[in-house]
Design an enzyme around this catalytic site. Sequence first.
Site, PDB file in Angstrom:
ATOM      1  N   TYR A  63      10.385-182.691  44.856  1.00  0.00           N
ATOM      2  CA  TYR A  63       8.716-181.921  44.354  1.00  0.00           C
ATOM      3  C   TYR A  63       8.220-182.731  42.972  1.00  0.00           C
ATOM      4  O   TYR A  63       8.461-181.735  42.037  1.00  0.00           O
ATOM      5  CB  TYR A  63       8.402-180.530  44.380  1.00  0.00           C
ATOM      6  CG  TYR A  63       8.647-180.044  45.914  1.00  0.00           C
ATOM      7  CD1 TYR A  63       8.956-181.065  47.217  1.00  0.00           C
ATOM      8  CD2 TYR A  63       8.397-178.878  45.940  1.00  0.00           C
ATOM      9  CE1 TYR A  63       8.961-180.232  48.175  1.00  0.00           C
ATOM     10  CE2 TYR A  63       8.975-178.380  47.240  1.00  0.00           C
ATOM     11  CZ  TYR A  63       8.757-179.327  48.556  1.00  0.00           C
ATOM     12  OH  TYR A  63       9.166-178.704  50.014  1.00  0.00           O
ATOM     13  N   PRO A 208       3.070-172.565  58.118  1.00  0.00           N
ATOM     14  CA  PRO A 208       2.546-171.764  58.712  1.00  0.00           C
ATOM     15  C   PRO A 208       1.182-171.982  58.849  1.00  0.00           C
ATOM     16  O   PRO A 208       0.724-171.323  60.066  1.00  0.00           O
ATOM     17  CB  PRO A 208       2.810-169.806  57.614  1.00  0.00           C
ATOM     18  CG  PRO A 208       2.763-170.744  56.860  1.00  0.00           C
ATOM     19  CD  PRO A 208       3.134-172.220  56.011  1.00  0.00           C
ATOM     20  N   LEU A 209       0.474-172.716  57.748  1.00  0.00           N
ATOM     21  CA  LEU A 209      -1.220-173.057  58.642  1.00  0.00           C
ATOM     22  C   LEU A 209      -0.907-174.570  58.954  1.00  0.00           C
ATOM     23  O   LEU A 209      -1.908-174.706  58.961  1.00  0.00           O
ATOM     24  CB  LEU A 209      -1.534-172.532  57.164  1.00  0.00           C
ATOM     25  CG  LEU A 209      -1.512-170.903  56.115  1.00  0.00           C
ATOM     26  CD1 LEU A 209      -2.562-171.294  55.561  1.00  0.00           C
ATOM     27  CD2 LEU A 209      -2.079-169.922  57.245  1.00  0.00           C
TER      28      LEU A 209
END
Length: 273
Positions: A63, A208-209
């Site tokens: 990242y 999760p979204l």
Amino acid sequence: MTNPMGGEIGIAGKIVSRLGLSAKHLVGRGSWGEPTSRSAALELLRTAVHTHGITHLDTSDAYGPHVVEALIREALHPYPAELLIATKVGMIRPGRDLWGQVGKPAYLRAAVEGSLRRLGVERLDLCYLHRIDPEVDFPDQIGALDALREEGKIGYIGLADAPPEDVRWASHFAAIDVIQSPLNLKDQADPLLDICRGAGIPYVAGQPLCSGQLAEDLSAALSWVLSQGDHVAVIPGTSSAIHLEELVQAVASLDDHHAESDGDPGGHGPSTS
């Protein structure tokens, strides 16, 4: 912490909040480069941990690359004893939105050493193999991390986004302590849920979204994931202080609902979600 977000779960030798935070979005578009505002990224990390009591941070050396681990150190070091920092190794970033797997043992060892330096620790709490490299023998990849665990440089080993057959196979070569895999209302089927439940392994639900597609009803999206079992933790990601607050409030509303159900004089009994 007396009221952990979403309840508690044991991961990598620590009892942490079931609501964690993916730090993937703290850097630029496509998880590339520096954040738009370094001060805002640092403040979000501090708010998540010190204000909201989130004790599970998920990151990767990919990242940025390398940027988020440095942000976590700047924001939170020296770390609270209860904080679990999970990082990943095994991916390279040739450019924005470009990802590649490198599972050569020498590379994985160098990547772990780099993460140790950037995070400012002598041992990684939890280190995932970010992806399995199909060009390198799988036992060699897991074996490299297991050797680092034996040396005390890794506490616990996880697998991220690995197919079920490889998760089963991995256990023949080293103890796998945590599994991370995408799970949400849109893409519900994941056999790893039952594999982890049967093996007593924590399952960390990423995305999760569904990359924001389920953001309009945070409570429903997060409630469904957390209801899949007590062995499930959830790590939504955000770079927005407002969105972080919304995530926390959504999970807090679930906690309040469960508390009311537990105390319901009508005799419904405790919640199982």
